[in-house]
Write a protein that holds these residues in place. Sequence first.
Motif, PDB file in Angstrom:
ATOM      1  N   LEU A 130      41.922  40.913  43.743  1.00  0.00           N
ATOM      2  CA  LEU A 130      43.092  41.774  43.601  1.00  0.00           C
ATOM      3  C   LEU A 130      44.332  40.996  43.180  1.00  0.00           C
ATOM      4  CD1 LEU A 130      42.587  43.821  46.903  1.00  0.00           C
ATOM      5  CD2 LEU A 130      41.925  44.512  44.591  1.00  0.00           C
ATOM      6  N   VAL A 183      43.809  42.160  38.476  1.00  0.00           N
ATOM      7  CA  VAL A 183      42.940  43.263  38.096  1.00  0.00           C
ATOM      8  C   VAL A 183      43.259  43.651  36.662  1.00  0.00           C
ATOM      9  CG1 VAL A 183      42.300  45.657  38.533  1.00  0.00           C
ATOM     10  CG2 VAL A 183      42.804  44.144  40.450  1.00  0.00           C
ATOM     11  N   ASN A 197      49.032  39.967  40.063  1.00  0.00           N
ATOM     12  CA  ASN A 197      47.885  40.852  39.860  1.00  0.00           C
ATOM     13  C   ASN A 197      46.816  40.188  39.004  1.00  0.00           C
ATOM     14  OD1 ASN A 197      46.442  43.469  39.639  1.00  0.00           O
ATOM     15  ND2 ASN A 197      47.059  43.287  37.488  1.00  0.00           N
ATOM     16  N   VAL A 232      37.263  47.899  37.058  1.00  0.00           N
ATOM     17  CA  VAL A 232      36.620  47.124  38.118  1.00  0.00           C
ATOM     18  C   VAL A 232      35.162  47.569  38.188  1.00  0.00           C
ATOM     19  CG1 VAL A 232      36.604  46.579  40.570  1.00  0.00           C
ATOM     20  CG2 VAL A 232      38.786  46.928  39.383  1.00  0.00           C
ATOM     21  N   TYR A 276      44.132  51.842  38.556  1.00  0.00           N
ATOM     22  CA  TYR A 276      43.137  51.211  37.702  1.00  0.00           C
ATOM     23  C   TYR A 276      41.817  51.958  37.823  1.00  0.00           C
ATOM     24  CZ  TYR A 276      42.408  48.539  42.099  1.00  0.00           C
ATOM     25  OH  TYR A 276      42.229  48.155  43.397  1.00  0.00           O
ATOM     26  N   VAL A 278      35.893  41.843  44.972  1.00  0.00           N
ATOM     27  CA  VAL A 278      36.839  42.383  43.995  1.00  0.00           C
ATOM     28  C   VAL A 278      38.146  41.613  44.125  1.00  0.00           C
ATOM     29  CG1 VAL A 278      38.057  44.432  43.189  1.00  0.00           C
ATOM     30  CG2 VAL A 278      35.786  44.653  44.232  1.00  0.00           C
ATOM     31  N   MET A 329      38.116  38.066  37.684  1.00  0.00           N
ATOM     32  CA  MET A 329      38.053  38.475  39.075  1.00  0.00           C
ATOM     33  C   MET A 329      37.846  37.240  39.956  1.00  0.00           C
ATOM     34  SD  MET A 329      38.395  41.705  39.279  1.00  0.00           S
ATOM     35  CE  MET A 329      38.356  43.137  38.211  1.00  0.00           C
ATOM     36  N   CYS A 381      41.265  39.621  48.222  1.00  0.00           N
ATOM     37  CA  CYS A 381      40.114  40.306  47.647  1.00  0.00           C
ATOM     38  C   CYS A 381      39.717  41.498  48.509  1.00  0.00           C
ATOM     39  CB  CYS A 381      38.923  39.356  47.526  1.00  0.00           C
ATOM     40  SG  CYS A 381      39.262  37.855  46.588  1.00  0.00           S
TER      41      CYS A 381
END
Length: 490
Positions: A68, A50, A48, A54, A162, A66, A17, A110
Motif C-alpha cells: 500500500l 498502488v 503510495n 491490484v 483503485y 498487497v 507491489m 501492506c
Amino acid sequence: MKKFSIIALMGVAALAMASCDDYELPNPPAQSNPEEPVFETDGLKLTNIVEGTVDLRALQSEGKSVGLFTFELTDFPSTSKLTVVAELSGSDNFNGAATVPTEISGDSICMSVSELNAAFREKISKGVDARSVYVRYAAYATNGSESVRLGGPDYYYASQEYSVLPLLPERLLDSKYYFAWSTDGSTWSTENAVEFAHSETNVYDDPKFSVTLNFDAATVGSGMFWKIIPGSTFDSGSFDGLTIGVSPENENIDKGALVEGEDTEAGIYTVVGPSLFNFNIEALTFDYMVAIPNFWMAGDYVNGTSWNDGKFAKVMWTDNYTDYVGLAHIGSQFKFSPVDGWSGDFGVGEAVEYVTGENGITVGTGVADGGSNISVPANALYYIELNYATRALKLTQINTIGIIGGFNGWGNSNEMTPSEDLLTWTITQDMTEGDEWKIRMNNDWTISLGGQFDNLWPFNAPNFKCAETGTYEITLNLGELPWTATVVKK
C-alpha cells in the motif's frame, strides 16, 4: 511541532507491489483515552505504491501481500508502535465500510491478500471481475493496551480509489443455464431446452434464475423428466458434461435440493399449462408452481361487481408470479380466486389487523391462507399486495391520488378528483416541456405509478416526461388491467 501530515503521491511510476514479512498486528485498536491531545511530531510521510489494478490472483500465486505505502516516521515516541487500519467501501461516502487490518514491515505498509479479498466479497461483489473500491486509513500510536488516533478521532489518511481483481471462488459458475426436458428420461437434446431468465447482475451476486414454462398434457403425460444444463454443457451440444439434477433425498417433486455432476438424477415435472420454475445456483435449490397471471376478486362490492350477481373482478397482477398487486374499490368483504369463478378461491384464517398511522393512512396485514372472507374497515379504494408463496397480505387504504413532478418542484402531490366509483381520477395541469412527473397515492412515495400510459406499473417505474408546454387533462383509469392514463392537451 506540527500534527501528522500525509504526502500521498498517487502517480508514482514504476514502483512495484511491496511484500511484507509476517507481522502480528493487533485488532483495530480502540481509542482508550479520547481526551488525550493528538500526537504531534515532525511528520508521517506516506508514499503510495498502488498503481493500476491490484491483482490478488497474481499476488497470491507469488506469495506476496498487497503493498500500500512506504512510510517515513519522525519524532515518534520510542515506546509506541505505529498501527494502520484500512476502511474499504464501494462508495466514497464509506457508509457500511469494512475494517481491514494492515501489516507493517520495515518501511512498508501492506495488507494480506486474504483479508482484502474477504472485504471485497463482503462489501463490493462476490463476482470474479475487477471492481473499483474506495479505501481510507486511520493511524494509531499504540503502547500496550492504550492507543491514540493520530490526527484526531475522525481523521483519515490517504482516501483512495483503485481497482481490485479478486481471487477466483472455489466453485465457478456459468452465466447461463437451461431447463431441459425429456419424455422418457433417457433421450436428451438441446432442442428440448429453454434458457432461464436472469437479471443483469452477475451470477455470483444474484444466483437466482427463473423460467416460465407451458407444456400440454400430451408432453407432460404422467410425469415429464427434467434437468438443468449449464451454458458450457449446452454449448457443447452434448449432455455428457456437467448437469444439475435432483437430490435423491428430496421428499417432494416440486421443490427441494439439487446436485451437480455428470450423471445426475432427473426431476419429475407434472404441471400442465403455464408454470414458473425457479432455481438458485448458489444454494442448489429449486421449486416450481402453477403460474397464475392474475387473481380475481369477488365480494359484496369489488370494482362494480358483487358475489350476489356471481361476477368477479380481475384485480391482481404480477411480474414474477409470486408478488401480486392490485387496486380495488371494496365495500366491506372479499375473497381471492385464481380464475374467473369459485374454483380454488381463498381468504384468511385469522382476521386482517388494521392500524391507522399518524399520517391518517390505514394499513392492514394478515395471511391469506384460509377460507374466511377478508374484511376491510371502510368502503374505500385499497392497494392490495399478496405474496402467493407465503400468502402474506397487505391492504393500504387510498385516501388521495395525485401527480407530482417538475411543475410543482416535486413537493406535495397535486390532488386528482375521483369518480363516484373511485376507479377514474382526473386533473388539469399546466406543464412545461421536459417536466418529468409521476402519479402517487396518499401524498407519499410508498405507492407510485409510472412507466407507459397504456401500461402503468408500481415497481420502480420510470417517470413520465412532458413533450410540449401546455395545459393537459390527465385521466387515470383503474377499472381494468392494465391500469392506464390518458394525457390530452387542451
